[in-house]
Design a protein around this motif. Structure first.
Motif, PDB file in Angstrom:
ATOM      1  N   ARG A  37      35.320  99.911  28.850  1.00  0.00           N
ATOM      2  CA  ARG A  37      33.798 100.056  29.174  1.00  0.00           C
ATOM      3  C   ARG A  37      32.813  99.004  27.996  1.00  0.00           C
ATOM      4  NH1 ARG A  37      28.923 103.207  28.762  1.00  0.00           N
ATOM      5  NH2 ARG A  37      30.273 104.779  27.645  1.00  0.00           N
ATOM      6  N   LEU A  38      33.188  99.258  27.045  1.00  0.00           N
ATOM      7  CA  LEU A  38      32.563  98.560  25.880  1.00  0.00           C
ATOM      8  C   LEU A  38      32.898  97.150  25.874  1.00  0.00           C
ATOM      9  CD1 LEU A  38      32.599 100.808  22.815  1.00  0.00           C
ATOM     10  CD2 LEU A  38      30.562 100.065  23.981  1.00  0.00           C
ATOM     11  N   GLY A  39      34.229  96.886  26.243  1.00  0.00           N
ATOM     12  CA  GLY A  39      34.800  95.596  26.398  1.00  0.00           C
ATOM     13  C   GLY A  39      33.934  94.658  27.426  1.00  0.00           C
ATOM     14  N   LEU A  40      33.731  95.349  28.526  1.00  0.00           N
ATOM     15  CA  LEU A  40      32.867  94.765  29.767  1.00  0.00           C
ATOM     16  C   LEU A  40      31.576  94.497  29.302  1.00  0.00           C
ATOM     17  CD1 LEU A  40      33.339  94.180  32.808  1.00  0.00           C
ATOM     18  CD2 LEU A  40      32.271  96.294  33.208  1.00  0.00           C
ATOM     19  N   GLU A  41      30.945  95.282  28.404  1.00  0.00           N
ATOM     20  CA  GLU A  41      29.522  95.030  27.949  1.00  0.00           C
ATOM     21  C   GLU A  41      29.540  94.021  26.913  1.00  0.00           C
ATOM     22  OE1 GLU A  41      26.751  98.501  26.099  1.00  0.00           O
ATOM     23  OE2 GLU A  41      27.587  99.223  27.827  1.00  0.00           O
ATOM     24  N   GLN A  42      30.646  93.806  26.173  1.00  0.00           N
ATOM     25  CA  GLN A  42      30.652  92.972  25.097  1.00  0.00           C
ATOM     26  C   GLN A  42      30.657  91.633  25.912  1.00  0.00           C
ATOM     27  OE1 GLN A  42      33.870  93.576  22.226  1.00  0.00           O
ATOM     28  NE2 GLN A  42      32.265  94.200  20.891  1.00  0.00           N
ATOM     29  N   GLY A  45      27.418  90.790  27.443  1.00  0.00           N
ATOM     30  CA  GLY A  45      26.562  90.343  26.302  1.00  0.00           C
ATOM     31  C   GLY A  45      26.905  89.062  25.748  1.00  0.00           C
ATOM     32  N   ALA A  46      28.289  88.509  25.871  1.00  0.00           N
ATOM     33  CA  ALA A  46      28.521  87.182  25.382  1.00  0.00           C
ATOM     34  C   ALA A  46      28.233  86.143  26.506  1.00  0.00           C
ATOM     35  CB  ALA A  46      30.016  87.192  25.171  1.00  0.00           C
ATOM     36  N   HIS A  47      27.898  86.529  27.734  1.00  0.00           N
ATOM     37  CA  HIS A  47      27.777  85.429  28.713  1.00  0.00           C
ATOM     38  C   HIS A  47      26.509  84.865  28.444  1.00  0.00           C
ATOM     39  CE1 HIS A  47      27.219  83.471  32.587  1.00  0.00           C
ATOM     40  NE2 HIS A  47      28.432  83.829  32.968  1.00  0.00           N
ATOM     41  N   PRO A  48      26.095  83.531  28.466  1.00  0.00           N
ATOM     42  CA  PRO A  48      25.160  82.763  28.231  1.00  0.00           C
ATOM     43  C   PRO A  48      23.773  83.085  28.933  1.00  0.00           C
ATOM     44  CG  PRO A  48      26.937  81.076  28.475  1.00  0.00           C
ATOM     45  CD  PRO A  48      27.443  82.469  28.726  1.00  0.00           C
ATOM     46  N   ILE A  53      19.491  89.405  25.681  1.00  0.00           N
ATOM     47  CA  ILE A  53      19.005  90.597  25.925  1.00  0.00           C
ATOM     48  C   ILE A  53      18.974  91.630  25.628  1.00  0.00           C
ATOM     49  CG2 ILE A  53      20.942  91.348  27.434  1.00  0.00           C
ATOM     50  CD1 ILE A  53      18.977  91.055  29.962  1.00  0.00           C
ATOM     51  N   THR A  54      18.438  92.805  25.536  1.00  0.00           N
ATOM     52  CA  THR A  54      18.477  93.883  24.914  1.00  0.00           C
ATOM     53  C   THR A  54      19.640  94.777  24.894  1.00  0.00           C
ATOM     54  OG1 THR A  54      17.150  95.287  26.199  1.00  0.00           O
ATOM     55  CG2 THR A  54      15.799  94.226  24.657  1.00  0.00           C
ATOM     56  N   GLU A  55      20.128  95.727  24.077  1.00  0.00           N
ATOM     57  CA  GLU A  55      21.130  96.429  24.279  1.00  0.00           C
ATOM     58  C   GLU A  55      20.988  97.279  25.548  1.00  0.00           C
ATOM     59  OE1 GLU A  55      24.089  97.412  21.908  1.00  0.00           O
ATOM     60  OE2 GLU A  55      23.549  95.320  21.178  1.00  0.00           O
ATOM     61  N   ALA A  56      19.702  97.852  25.544  1.00  0.00           N
ATOM     62  CA  ALA A  56      19.390  98.900  26.729  1.00  0.00           C
ATOM     63  C   ALA A  56      19.585  98.360  28.078  1.00  0.00           C
ATOM     64  CB  ALA A  56      18.081  99.562  26.484  1.00  0.00           C
ATOM     65  N   ALA A  57      19.107  96.993  28.144  1.00  0.00           N
ATOM     66  CA  ALA A  57      19.187  96.217  29.189  1.00  0.00           C
ATOM     67  C   ALA A  57      20.634  95.767  29.645  1.00  0.00           C
ATOM     68  CB  ALA A  57      18.700  94.973  29.343  1.00  0.00           C
ATOM     69  N   LEU A  58      21.231  95.508  28.510  1.00  0.00           N
ATOM     70  CA  LEU A  58      22.715  95.161  28.732  1.00  0.00           C
ATOM     71  C   LEU A  58      23.539  96.419  29.332  1.00  0.00           C
ATOM     72  CD1 LEU A  58      24.349  92.485  28.259  1.00  0.00           C
ATOM     73  CD2 LEU A  58      24.783  93.563  25.948  1.00  0.00           C
ATOM     74  N   ALA A  59      23.200  97.603  28.872  1.00  0.00           N
ATOM     75  CA  ALA A  59      23.966  98.893  29.133  1.00  0.00           C
ATOM     76  C   ALA A  59      23.407  98.965  30.727  1.00  0.00           C
ATOM     77  CB  ALA A  59      23.462  99.759  28.500  1.00  0.00           C
ATOM     78  N   ALA A  62      25.479  96.575  32.895  1.00  0.00           N
ATOM     79  CA  ALA A  62      27.016  96.809  32.563  1.00  0.00           C
ATOM     80  C   ALA A  62      27.195  97.933  33.635  1.00  0.00           C
ATOM     81  CB  ALA A  62      27.288  97.246  31.493  1.00  0.00           C
ATOM     82  N   ALA A  63      26.478  98.893  34.122  1.00  0.00           N
ATOM     83  CA  ALA A  63      26.572  99.988  34.886  1.00  0.00           C
ATOM     84  C   ALA A  63      26.676  99.412  36.244  1.00  0.00           C
ATOM     85  CB  ALA A  63      25.367 100.837  34.837  1.00  0.00           C
ATOM     86  N   CYS A  64      26.327  98.359  36.602  1.00  0.00           N
ATOM     87  CA  CYS A  64      26.446  97.730  38.070  1.00  0.00           C
ATOM     88  C   CYS A  64      27.683  96.569  37.934  1.00  0.00           C
ATOM     89  CB  CYS A  64      25.438  96.964  38.290  1.00  0.00           C
ATOM     90  SG  CYS A  64      23.909  97.672  38.529  1.00  0.00           S
ATOM     91  N   ALA A  65      28.659  96.490  36.792  1.00  0.00           N
ATOM     92  CA  ALA A  65      29.320  95.393  36.674  1.00  0.00           C
ATOM     93  C   ALA A  65      30.825  96.005  36.699  1.00  0.00           C
ATOM     94  CB  ALA A  65      29.033  94.638  35.317  1.00  0.00           C
TER      95      ALA A  65
END
Lengths: 189, 382, 285
Positions: A37-42, A45-48, A53-59, A62-65
């Protein structure tokens, strides 16, 4: 067509079930393991597109990803189909195209790593406007549209952060399309 | 420059002017000077004193020119003819080379060997010649035809005794008094029953010709009268280019709404470029006869007011009249400075006289200067 | 009289408008309506640098400016790629080996090759805009170790309208130059990019702080490309472009090629972007 089946077959490996709401997925995600899950979030976050974007938004996103790999030649989507997803590319290229009787399949634009494929999920009635075909082995993160729409409906900060990133993409594509329509190489040097 | 005051000077009568014409002709010069033709004072070949427009003047106003009788016998009692000396040094059509056989070589058109003597060049026109010298001879590429005509040139300048209706040389610091670039300069003194001419020298060659003329020594009263004439001309000049840095003003205002306003009046006829003594643009074209054996290349005066002027395959860069007027005025007053180190305008006012709709460039500059931060014109708000 | 004029004879000896004879050695059809001529001047002809141009003329028809497309270090032939769009270019396009063509040149300011050493070089071209950049690519690849990354981003109309196609394929095989070609229109059999050339810029591998961009193509394409290069981090002073204007004399005397204060024939055709930026945004300048 077999390529489509292949595509879905591959998607299956990455957990097609995940495309539903966060609550439904919780148990499943735990099974996936924190590391994945962290790998996906990472990767997200690395996508241009999501740079800064904020950590919270990223999380939230990621929940939809989920991750997806699509074989060369396979179609990601077809014109007119329900636009229930979009793709953040990080490997390989895809072609947006349309068919014209007598001229066959015309490629309108190609998109590559770092770009988003599929913007129709934002605009009712949520139908893909073009065909999307992988030109080579493609790896991307798929965002579930219903999930994303629900989140931005509930969270105006997230909505704003996403739109701030999507509007420039729309403008750039519009500008590109306009320049293409000028046909500047036809008569000029 | 050679200081005119250090050179000999003298006073002659009209007979002396006639003798100067004769002396120059004897020496092999073709004398070009003012003469009456087509109800205008034009410059053309002068054989005797009688060819000069004795007793005539020109009345000039915005979009207007007409000849009038003077009540004296002045030879140079007019301001400026429709065309100056440009057509003699930089002719409207200049052959470049000819080829008599497709298998042969192009033969360069030989440079002019005829020596010209200009009689009656005004201060603004001398400035215009100096400006064209920089265009054709001052850069890396020199025009051999211009160079040849220019090399043999003998200049008899005339200090203006009257300001034309459209003159603004004072505001361009190019007149009315001749400062340099001449062999001889005349000041026509009309305060006595018959005209007399103060002759000052600007070159050894000028002094050589002056020595041959029937004359008397100049006295302080002659010199004072000449200075008074220049002062009176200066004082009577009604038109002026507004003061200021026109180069910077126009550089900063390519989208000023005034360009739209002037474009509504401008016919893009190109008269201003034809009469301007500094406009130098040319078009190059080939000719061949019907057999296809004899071919030639020539250059002709061109005008930035034509749409063909900026044509590149696909169309014209300056398709609107607005952009063409802007190009002309901005080149003349602004980019000319970047290119050649001075303004391209000498204040002769010919473009005002000969504009069929009466566009006055000093007014255009004044309008832009009055509101230099005006909003962009509508074309650029798209 | 007092002045700067010199005796006529000296001036006539160096008549800049007198063309010299050249002979067509080879002709290659590139695209529909586009041919490349290799011309050998009969007498000695001044060496040109990449980005300069020659006037190519046919007596009785006329004379037009054509960019030099050959690397001057590679032999005596002058390579010029011509698109038949007017009477002169059409006549030039019909020349065959052995034919005579009349030359004047070389003229203008070329690409800043000396300033590229040690830097990444991003070449952005559109359509026939690749023609004046071809000698640059030859020079860069001939002295490959002197430069950092070399990137060629080229836009064309369709798969059949890619200039120097074989040469590009050969460059691709070298692996020490990144090449991306994008098309305005393509069928499903095209495996490359589709879209505008500006779109390739964010994805190209170069260090914007140590890169110089050389841009040539239709002016609107160059303006968009320059904006994208700026967005990618290139300074305006690190971007060079080649402008096109009506040129008749090529020596700054006929006045046609004026672009603001510049004579494109003499001060260009290659300009550093920051020098021309104020005029590039003015319509119909």
């Amino acid at each position: 067509m077999t390529t489509r089946e292949q595509q879905f077959g591959r998607e299956q490996q990455f957990g097609r079930e995940q495309q539903f709401g966060r609550e439904q997925q919780l148990g499943r995600e735990q099974q996936l393991g924190l590391e994945q899950r962290l790998g996906l979030e990472q990767r997200l976050g690395a996508h241009p597109l999501l740079a800064g974007i904020t950590e919270a938004a990223l999380a939230e996103i990621a929940a939809c990803a989920r991750a997806v790999e699509v074989a060369a030649g396979a179609f990601l989507f077809h014109e007119g189909e329900t636009a229930d997803r979009c793709y953040l590319l990080y490997h390989g290229r895809i072609a947006l195209g349309a068919s014209q009787p007598g001229r066959g399949h015309l490629v309108l634009e190609t998109l590559g790593p770092g770009e988003i494929v599929g913007l129709s999920w934002l605009i009712p009635p949520y139908r893909f406007a073009y065909d999307g075909q992988a030109m080579e082995l493609m790896r991307a993160i798929v965002l579930d549209a219903a999930c994303l729409r629900a989140k931005i409906a509930a969270d105006s900060v997230l909505c704003c952060a996403l739109l701030q990133r999507l509007v420039p993409v729309l403008a750039q594509r519009l500008q590109g399309a306009r320049l293409q329509s000028l046909d500047v190489y036809g008569r000029h040097r | 420059m050679i200081n005119a005051l250090s050179m000999p000077c003298a006073v002659v009568t009209a007979v002396g002017v006639g003798a100067l014409i004769a002396a120059l002709r004897r020496d092999g010069y073709r004398v070009i000077g003012p003469t009456l033709r087509d109800q205008a004072i034009v410059v053309d070949t002068i054989r005797t004193l009688d060819d000069l427009p004795r007793g005539w003047t020109d009345h000039q106003e915005v979009a207007g020119y007409r000849l009038q009788r003077r009540d004296d016998a002045a030879l140079f009692g007019y301001a400026l003819g429709p065309q100056g000396w440009k057509r003699l040094l930089h002719p409207p059509v200049q052959p470049l080379w000819q080829m008599a056989d497709a298998a042969g070589e192009p033969a360069a058109s030989p440079p002019e060997t005829e020596r010209l003597a200009f009689l009656g060049v005004r201060a603004c026109e001398l400035r215009a010649i100096a400006i064209q010298d920089r265009v054709f001879l001052g850069g890396a590429a020199r025009d051999p035809h211009y160079a040849a005509r220019r090399a043999g040139l003998f200049v008899i300048a005339v200090n203006c005794g009257t300001a034309g209706g459209n003159c603004f040389c004072v505001s361009m610091a190019s007149g009315p008094r001749v400062e340099s670039g001449f062999d001889l300069v005349l000041t026509e003194l009309l305060d006595e029953a018959t005209p007399r001419y103060l002759v000052e020298c600007g070159s050894d060659n000028g002094a050589k010709f002056l020595a041959t003329l029937p004359k008397r020594a100049a006295e302080e009263t002659d010199l004072a009268a000449a200075r008074a004439i220049s002062e009176a001309t200066r004082a009577s000049m009604r038109r002026a280019m507004p003061a200021g840095d026109h180069a910077a003003l126009l550089r900063a205002n390519p989208t000023h709404p005034r360009w739209d306003e002037v474009a509504r009046r401008c016919l893009t006829c190109g008269n201003c470029t034809a009469v301007c003594p500094t406009c130098f643009c040319t078009a190059i074209s080939d000719q061949s006869d019907i057999t296809g054996r004899n071919m030639a290349r020539e250059r002709r005066w061109d005008s930035c007011f034509t749409s063909e002027f900026s044509f590149i395959h696909g169309g014209s860069v300056r398709s609107s009249g607005r952009s063409r007027y802007r190009q002309w005025l901005t080149h003349k007053l602004s980019t000319w400075v970047d290119q050649f180190g001075s303004s391209g305008c000498v204040g002769c006012g010919r473009c005002i006289t000969w504009c069929p709709v009466g566009i006055d460039l000093t007014e255009e500059v004044r309008a832009i200067a009055a509101n230099p931060t005006a909003e962009e014109s509508r074309d650029d708000n798209a | 009289m007092v002045g700067i004029a010199e005796p006529a004879a000296a001036a006539a000896a160096e008549d800049p408008m007198l063309p010299r004879r050249g002979r067509v050695r080879a002709r290659k059809r590139e695209l529909d309506g586009v041919v490349t001529l290799e011309i050998v001047p009969e007498a000695e002809f001044s060496a040109a640098s990449a980005g300069q141009f020659n006037m190519l003329g046919l007596p009785g028809i006329g004379e037009i400016p054509i960019s030099l497309s050959s690397d001057p270090a590679q032999g005596d032939g002058l390579v010029h790629t011509v698109r038949a769009v007017g009477p002169v270019s059409a006549a030039l396009s019909r020349l065959t080996p052995g034919d005579t063509v009349w030359l004047r040149g070389p003229f203008g300011v070329g690409w800043p090759l000396a300033e590229l050493a040690g830097r990444d070089v991003v070449v952005v071209s559109g359509g026939l805009g690749l023609a004046p950049l071809r000698p640059v690519l030859h020079r860069l690849l001939a002295e490959r170790t002197r430069y950092g990354q070399i990137v060629l981003l080229h836009g064309a109309r369709s798969p059949t309208e890619i200039l120097y196609r074989r040469e590009i394929a050969a460059w691709r095989r070298r692996l020490d130059i990144d090449i991306a070609i994008t098309l305005d229109h393509a069928g499903a059999d095209w495996r490359g990019h589709v879209g505008v050339v500006t779109h390739l810029i964010p994805q190209a591998a170069f260090d914007p702080h140590h890169a110089t961009a050389l841009v040539c193509g239709p002016e609107v394409m160059m303006r968009f490309a320059i904006a994208a290069l700026g967005a990618a981090g290139l300074a305006a002073s690190a971007i060079f472009l080649s402008l096109e204007r009506n040129m008749q004399c090529a020596i700054g005397l006929c006045g046609h090629c004026q672009f603001g204060p510049f004579f494109v024939c003499r001060d260009g055709p290659v300009f550093r972007y920051d020098k021309v930026a104020p005029w590039l945004s003015v319509k119909e300048i």
